[in-house]
Write an enzyme that holds these catalytic residues in place. Structure first.
Site, short mmCIF file in Angstrom:
data_model
loop_
_atom_site.label_atom_id
_atom_site.label_comp_id
_atom_site.label_asym_id
_atom_site.label_seq_id
_atom_site.Cartn_x
_atom_site.Cartn_y
_atom_site.Cartn_z
N SER A 44 0.88 -1.24 -0.05
CA SER A 44 -0.11 0.07 0.04
C SER A 44 0.97 1.22 0.05
CB SER A 44 -0.76 -0.16 1.25
OG SER A 44 -1.56 1.33 1.51
N TYR A 101 -1.86 -1.28 10.47
CA TYR A 101 -1.67 -1.75 9.05
C TYR A 101 -0.64 -0.77 8.26
CZ TYR A 101 -4.01 -1.61 4.24
OH TYR A 101 -4.07 -1.72 2.89
N1 LIG Z 1 -8.54 -0.71 -1.66
C1 LIG Z 1 -7.49 -0.08 -1.28
O1 LIG Z 1 -7.46 1.10 -1.35
C2 LIG Z 1 -6.19 -0.70 -0.94
C3 LIG Z 1 -5.07 0.19 -0.97
C4 LIG Z 1 -4.06 -0.56 -0.72
C5 LIG Z 1 -3.60 -1.77 -0.37
N2 LIG Z 1 -4.80 -2.57 -0.42
C6 LIG Z 1 -4.58 -3.85 -0.34
O2 LIG Z 1 -5.05 -4.77 -1.10
C7 LIG Z 1 -5.69 -5.83 -0.79
C8 LIG Z 1 -6.79 -6.18 -1.13
O3 LIG Z 1 -7.90 -5.16 -0.31
P1 LIG Z 1 -9.43 -4.95 -1.17
O4 LIG Z 1 -9.23 -3.41 -1.18
O5 LIG Z 1 -9.69 -5.64 -2.33
O6 LIG Z 1 -10.13 -5.08 0.16
P2 LIG Z 1 -11.24 -6.31 0.18
O7 LIG Z 1 -11.75 -6.31 1.73
O8 LIG Z 1 -12.25 -5.89 -0.64
O9 LIG Z 1 -10.45 -7.63 0.05
C9 LIG Z 1 -9.80 -8.21 0.94
C10 LIG Z 1 -9.67 -9.51 0.60
O10 LIG Z 1 -8.66 -10.35 1.56
C11 LIG Z 1 -9.49 -11.26 2.00
N3 LIG Z 1 -9.04 -11.67 3.40
C12 LIG Z 1 -8.86 -10.88 4.58
N4 LIG Z 1 -8.51 -11.56 5.74
C13 LIG Z 1 -8.29 -12.97 5.33
C14 LIG Z 1 -7.87 -14.03 5.94
N5 LIG Z 1 -7.65 -14.04 7.13
N6 LIG Z 1 -7.98 -14.98 5.03
C15 LIG Z 1 -8.17 -15.10 3.52
N7 LIG Z 1 -8.64 -14.01 3.25
C16 LIG Z 1 -8.64 -12.88 3.72
C17 LIG Z 1 -10.96 -10.90 2.03
O11 LIG Z 1 -11.77 -11.78 2.36
C18 LIG Z 1 -10.92 -10.25 0.64
O12 LIG Z 1 -11.14 -11.10 -0.37
C19 LIG Z 1 -5.23 -5.96 1.00
O13 LIG Z 1 -4.11 -6.48 1.02
C20 LIG Z 1 -5.15 -4.31 1.06
O14 LIG Z 1 -4.58 -4.10 2.16
C21 LIG Z 1 -6.00 -1.87 -0.64
#
Ligand SMILES: NC(=O)c1ccc[n+]([C@@H]2O[C@H](COP(=O)([O-])OP(=O)(O)OC[C@H]3O[C@@H](n4cnc5c(N)ncnc54)[C@H](O)[C@@H]3O)[C@@H](O)[C@H]2O)c1
Length: 260
Positions: free
Chosen positions: A145, A158
């Site tokens: 991130s 985080y």
């Molecule tokens: N959306 C953003 O702005 C953003 C920005 C930077 C980084 N990220 C990163 O991108 C990745 C995906 O995030 P997203 O935005 O799609 O969020 P989201 O919540 O839509 O998806 C997260 C995914 O991770 C899974 N997950 C969480 N805990 C878990 C566990 N214990 N076991 C298995 N699966 C698990 C969830 O079920 C989901 O499928 C994450 O690592 C997040 O930190 C997101």
């Protein structure tokens, strides 16, 4: 047309929603063998159907229920992948979550949970995949991130987990580069997904954050899950054959170090 990802077995964690789902859907037309892992089986089935609609055959998609915070679930993910597809070329450590809080507000149980999912799971799953990645001269992508580079006071554990994940990318790249395995990190900016309500941000706070991104980020728009998926696909492909140990921002220039 044959692509460099055709027939390659690629594990994506957290593939039931958001960015993980978008990565699977974006990769599907390139005909890999996809291993979709998450806790939510219904979400995994949605991802599977979307991939099938894009022409990936059912026998090239494996869904595995997996809570990445549980070691035996990670071992089972690797064993099931090898049993079904015989190899592992790509590992996309995408699963992640957060709770809201600065240092004073953070409950240590939440701290431990975030570190376990965002840092320990990519570490352990990569370790379990290492022999297979060496065999296939494959690659690892860690989903980090922008907050790894510029911490966010509302998301302290985080931010720390993602900063450590970036260093894990550097260290793993150094360790397995000599075996022809590449390791990179993708560091998104603000991508509207369910992660923000799940963290506990109110609708008003989310709207405020989105408006700030749209008015101050050089590209003047929010990111889309596809923006992230395109970078992941590039890094997995032969197009990125000499790129390793990098942490690559996909943030519309959000943390471009220029006064505005
Ligand atoms: N959306 C953003 O702005 C953003 C920005 C930077 C980084 N990220 C990163 O991108 C990745 C995906 O995030 P997203 O935005 O799609 O969020 P989201 O919540 O839509 O998806 C997260 C995914 O991770 C899974 N997950 C969480 N805990 C878990 C566990 N214990 N076991 C298995 N699966 C698990 C969830 O079920 C989901 O499928 C994450 O690592 C997040 O930190 C997101």
């Amino acid at each position: 047309m044959m692509t460099s990802l055709e027939g390659k077995s690629i594990i994506i964690t957290g593939a039931s929603f958001g960015i993980g789902q978008a990565i699977a859907v974006h990769l599907a037309p390139y005909k890999p063998k996809l291993v979709l892992a998450a806790r939510n089986v219904t979400g995994l089935e949605v991802t599977r159907l979307e991939c099938e609609k894009l022409g990936l055959s059912a026998n090239n998609i494996l869904t595995v229920q997996c809570d990445v915070s549980k070691d035996d679930n990670l071992q089972n993910l690797v064993d099931t992948t090898i049993k079904s597809f015989g190899s592992i070329y790509g590992l996309v450590n995408n699963a992640g979550y957060s709770t809201k809080g600065n240092i004073e507000e953070t409950d240590m149980k939440d701290y431990d949970g975030i570190m376990r999912v965002n840092l320990r799971a990519p570490f352990y799953l990569s370790k379990l995949c290492l022999p297979h990645l060496k065999d296939s001269k494959g690659c690892v992508i860690n989903m980090s991130s922008v907050v790894s580079k510029k911490g966010f006071l509302e998301l302290v554990p985080y931010s720390l987990s993602k900063a450590a994940l970036d260093h894990f990318t550097h260290l793993l790249a150094a360790e397995i580069g000599p075996f022809g395995v590449r390791v990179n990190s993708v560091n998104p900016g603000h991508i509207p997904t369910e992660i923000f309500p799940k963290i506990g941000f109110s609708e008003e706070r989310i709207a405020e954050m989105e408006s700030a991104v749209q008015t101050t980020t050089p590209l003047r728009r929010l990111g889309q899950t596809e923006d992230v998926a395109k970078l992941v696909k590039f890094l997995l492909s032969d197009e990125a054959s000499y790129i390793t140990g990098e942490t690559i921002l996909v943030d519309g220039g959000m943390i471009n170090p220029v006064f505005s």
